[in-house]
Design an enzyme around this catalytic site. Structure first.
Site, mmCIF file in Angstrom:
data_model
loop_
_atom_site.group_PDB
_atom_site.id
_atom_site.type_symbol
_atom_site.label_atom_id
_atom_site.label_comp_id
_atom_site.label_asym_id
_atom_site.label_seq_id
_atom_site.Cartn_x
_atom_site.Cartn_y
_atom_site.Cartn_z
ATOM 1 C CD GLU A 18 -4.673 -9.006 4.072
ATOM 2 O OE1 GLU A 18 -4.401 -8.010 4.972
ATOM 3 O OE2 GLU A 18 -4.242 -9.778 3.331
ATOM 4 C CD GLN B 283 -0.495 -8.982 5.727
ATOM 5 O OE1 GLN B 283 -0.155 -8.386 4.200
ATOM 6 N NE2 GLN B 283 -0.773 -8.242 6.864
ATOM 7 C CG HIS C 138 -1.830 -0.811 1.080
ATOM 8 N ND1 HIS C 138 -3.067 -1.433 -0.109
ATOM 9 C CD2 HIS C 138 -1.780 -1.987 2.169
ATOM 10 C CE1 HIS C 138 -3.503 -2.526 0.392
ATOM 11 N NE2 HIS C 138 -3.485 -2.880 1.256
#
Length: 255
Positions: A153, A151, A49
Site C-alpha cells: 500500500e 498488503q 477501518h
C-alpha cells in the site's frame, strides 16, 4: 481447516477462478453471513477501518462456518499483539496492512507461525475445534494456516518488493491502490503514467514470484484482473447498502 474454508478458496484459485470478496466493516456478524449467502468467495473482515472489536471479530469468523466463503481478517497494523488478538479465532487468512518493508513483513509472518519457525503463542481455541480435531492434525495444518496476506500500500514497500517476495512463509500480496497512489502524491489518479507503470510492474513481479495476487478496490475491476489479480475485494457493506438505498429512492421517483 473446516472452520474457515481456506481449502475451498485455494481450490478455486488453483482452478483459475477470479475470486470475489465483500468487505465487512460493521460489528453485526449477520452481515458476514449475508455476504456468504450472496455467493462471495471470501469475506474481508476489516479490523483496521471498521468498528469491529475482538468479540465481534470472533463472531464474524464463526459466521462463515458451513458456508463456501473463506474468512480473511485484516488486523489494524503489523504488530505481533494485534495478530495475536485474532489468530486463535481461526481465520482463513490474516491481512496485514501497510507493510513498509521486508523486516515488517518478516515479523508479521513470524507472529502467525508456531515455534521454531515463528513466535506465535499457544492458545488453542477454534483452530483445533475446541479439542474435536486431533492435536497432531491441527499442528500440521497450522504450518500453512492462516494464509499470510501482506498488503502492498505504499511506494516505500514497492521499493523493497524484491526482498518482500523472498520472505519464507509469504502466501499472498494484496494491493491497496488508493493508499498506494496516495503515497506517490497521486491519490486516485489511475490513468497517471507513473501510477500505471508502478501498478503494472508490481503485479507482474508478484505473479512471476509465484505469490498469490489480490487487490481491494470497488472500481475498474477488469483492469486489475487483466494485470493478473486472482482475487479481489469488490464491494464494502456500507457502500453496497448506500447504493441500493439510493437506487430505490431513484426508482420510486417513477412510481
Amino acid at each position: 481447516m473446516k472452520t474457515n474454508n481456506l481449502e475451498k478458496f485455494k481450490d478455486k484459485l488453483a482452478a483459475g477462478k477470479f475470486c470475489l470478496g465483500a468487505s465487512i466493516s460493521v460489528s453485526d456478524p449477520s452481515v458476514t453471513e449475508l455476504a456468504c449467502e450472496a455467493g462471495f468467495d471470501f469475506v474481508f473482515i476489516d479490523g483496521e477501518h471498521g468498528n469491529i472489536d475482538r468479540d465481534a471479530a470472533m463472531k464474524h469468523l464463526m459466521a462463515v462456518s458451513g458456508k463456501d466463503a473463506a474468512s480473511f481478517y485484516r488486523v489494524p497494523d503489523t504488530s505481533h499483539t494485534e495478530i495475536k488478538r485474532v489468530i486463535d479465532f481461526a481465520p482463513a487468512g490474516i491481512v496485514v496492512p501497510m507493510v513498509m518493508n521486508a523486516e515488517e513483513g518478516r515479523r508479521a509472518i513470524a507472529a502467525m507461525r508456531y515455534p521454531p519457525v515463528g513466535d506465535r503463542g499457544c492458545g488453542f481455541r477454534r483452530g483445533p475445534r475446541y479439542g474435536a480435531t486431533e492435536f497432531a492434525e491441527y499442528w500440521d495444518a497450522s504450518k500453512q494456516e492462516p494464509w499470510v496476506i501482506l498488503q502492498l500500500e505504499h511506494i516505500s514497500a514497492y521499493r523493497d518488493l524484491d526482498r518482500i517476495l523472498e520472505l519464507e512463509g509469504l502466501d499472498s500480496i494484496m494491493i491497496g491502490p488508493f493508499d498506494f497512489s496516495a503515497s506517490m502524491g497521486k491519490a486516485g489518479q489511475w490513468d497517471d503514467p507513473e501510477v500505471r507503470r508502478v501498478f503494472d510492474d508490481a503485479c507482474r513481479r508478484i505473479r512471476e514470484a509465484g505469490v498469490a495476487l489480490g487487490c481491494s478496490l470497488d472500481m475498474r475491476q477488469k483492469e486489475w484482473k487483466d494485470r493478473g489479480v486472482q482475487y479481489m475485494q469488490v464491494k464494502g457493506d456500507l457502500p453496497a447498502l448506500y447504493e441500493r438505498w439510493r437506487s430505490v429512492i431513484e426508482e420510486a421517483a417513477a412510481w
